[in-house]
Design a protein around this motif. Structure first.
Motif, PDB file in Angstrom:
ATOM      1  N   PRO A 151       0.809  -1.214   0.000  1.00  0.00           N
ATOM      2  CA  PRO A 151       0.000   0.000   0.000  1.00  0.00           C
ATOM      3  C   PRO A 151       0.842   1.263   0.000  1.00  0.00           C
ATOM      4  CG  PRO A 151      -0.817  -1.582   1.598  1.00  0.00           C
ATOM      5  CD  PRO A 151       0.486  -2.095   1.099  1.00  0.00           C
ATOM      6  N   LEU A 168      -8.334  11.550   0.538  1.00  0.00           N
ATOM      7  CA  LEU A 168      -7.791  10.201   0.658  1.00  0.00           C
ATOM      8  C   LEU A 168      -6.687   9.955  -0.350  1.00  0.00           C
ATOM      9  CD1 LEU A 168     -10.992   8.082   1.333  1.00  0.00           C
ATOM     10  CD2 LEU A 168      -9.221   8.749   2.935  1.00  0.00           C
ATOM     11  N   ASP A 173      -1.905   1.140   6.721  1.00  0.00           N
ATOM     12  CA  ASP A 173      -2.738   1.762   5.692  1.00  0.00           C
ATOM     13  C   ASP A 173      -4.115   2.123   6.236  1.00  0.00           C
ATOM     14  OD1 ASP A 173      -1.075   2.041   3.586  1.00  0.00           O
ATOM     15  OD2 ASP A 173      -1.628   0.161   2.622  1.00  0.00           O
ATOM     16  N   ASP A 174      -4.696   1.220   7.024  1.00  0.00           N
ATOM     17  CA  ASP A 174      -5.989   1.512   7.635  1.00  0.00           C
ATOM     18  C   ASP A 174      -5.880   2.718   8.561  1.00  0.00           C
ATOM     19  OD1 ASP A 174      -7.049  -0.622   6.288  1.00  0.00           O
ATOM     20  OD2 ASP A 174      -6.987  -1.995   8.008  1.00  0.00           O
ATOM     21  N   TYR A 175      -4.783   2.760   9.322  1.00  0.00           N
ATOM     22  CA  TYR A 175      -4.562   3.880  10.236  1.00  0.00           C
ATOM     23  C   TYR A 175      -4.422   5.187   9.448  1.00  0.00           C
ATOM     24  CZ  TYR A 175      -2.194   7.053  13.415  1.00  0.00           C
ATOM     25  OH  TYR A 175      -1.845   8.148  14.141  1.00  0.00           O
ATOM     26  N   LEU A 210       2.504  -2.124  14.251  1.00  0.00           N
ATOM     27  CA  LEU A 210       1.450  -2.361  13.265  1.00  0.00           C
ATOM     28  C   LEU A 210       1.996  -3.015  12.006  1.00  0.00           C
ATOM     29  CD1 LEU A 210      -0.586   0.972  13.450  1.00  0.00           C
ATOM     30  CD2 LEU A 210      -1.182  -1.222  14.471  1.00  0.00           C
ATOM     31  N   ALA A 232      -5.650   5.924   6.485  1.00  0.00           N
ATOM     32  CA  ALA A 232      -6.949   6.316   5.943  1.00  0.00           C
ATOM     33  C   ALA A 232      -7.825   6.925   7.034  1.00  0.00           C
ATOM     34  CB  ALA A 232      -7.648   5.103   5.316  1.00  0.00           C
ATOM     35  N   LEU A 233      -7.802   6.325   8.219  1.00  0.00           N
ATOM     36  CA  LEU A 233      -8.587   6.847   9.334  1.00  0.00           C
ATOM     37  C   LEU A 233      -8.098   8.234   9.752  1.00  0.00           C
ATOM     38  CD1 LEU A 233     -10.737   6.367  11.534  1.00  0.00           C
ATOM     39  CD2 LEU A 233      -8.919   5.387  12.931  1.00  0.00           C
ATOM     40  N   ALA A 237      -0.674  -3.529   6.451  1.00  0.00           N
ATOM     41  CA  ALA A 237      -2.108  -3.355   6.179  1.00  0.00           C
ATOM     42  C   ALA A 237      -2.750  -2.489   7.258  1.00  0.00           C
ATOM     43  CB  ALA A 237      -2.799  -4.709   6.106  1.00  0.00           C
ATOM     44  N   GLU A 238      -2.351  -2.710   8.515  1.00  0.00           N
ATOM     45  CA  GLU A 238      -2.895  -1.910   9.601  1.00  0.00           C
ATOM     46  C   GLU A 238      -2.439  -0.456   9.487  1.00  0.00           C
ATOM     47  OE1 GLU A 238      -3.292  -5.148  13.221  1.00  0.00           O
ATOM     48  OE2 GLU A 238      -1.312  -4.349  12.741  1.00  0.00           O
TER      49      GLU A 238
END
Length: 161
Positions: free
Chosen positions: A2, A62, A48-50, A42, A52-53, A45-46
């Motif tokens: 990512p 975004l 990337d989620d972080y 992390l 985005a959040l 993948a985590e």
């Protein structure tokens, strides 16, 4: 891989160095240390989620990191590039920009600008004189084309962006 992780990867060694340097110096904020340790733990993948959040919470685009010229790893370039091209191809908001105008038509253009922007005479005149300038932004395609047609009829060279 990512996009966010590719931007964060160079910072991980620096974070570790700073964390160990602060620990050896004895000057460490426990809250910041805990946050840094959790971020370092992390998975990609985590992360990337972080990211985005965090962008959502800060009300950032975004795709802001992609627009800043971030490089994708070789494997992710195809998938990310295709998604970005699809997002760019379907444009829903347009800006109406006056490129230039004829001096003889200046008054007509100022009247049109006043009608569509709710500006006063002085503000509309200053706006038109600053050409090239965006008159209205974020309009749907139909409204932007109608406004562009009105300005062209008044004597301005208009571009839709």
């Amino acid at each position: 891989m990512p996009l966010f992780f590719s931007k964060l990867a160079p910072l991980v060694p620096r974070l570790r160095r700073l964390s160990t340097a602060a620990a050896t110096a004895g000057v460490e904020d426990p809250k910041l240390s805990r946050i840094a340790d959790e971020l370092l733990a992390l998975s990609p993948a985590e992360l990337d989620d972080y990211a985005a959040l965090l962008r959502l919470k800060l009300r950032l685009s975004l795709t802001s990191s992609a627009a800043a010229g971030g490089a994708c790893p070789a494997g992710a370039g195809d998938a990310a590039g295709g998604a970005e091209e699809a997002a760019v191809a379907v444009k829903t908001a347009f800006d109406v920009k006056i490129e230039k105008y004829e001096a003889a038509a200046k008054i007509k253009i100022i009247k049109e600008v006043r009608a569509v922007t709710d500006l006063g005479l002085k503000e509309a005149k200053e706006l038109v004189e600053k050409a090239p300038v965006v008159v209205r932004s974020g309009l749907p395609k139909e409204e932007a084309e109608a406004l562009a047609a009105k300005l062209k009829a008044a004597g301005a060279a208009v571009a839709l962006e």
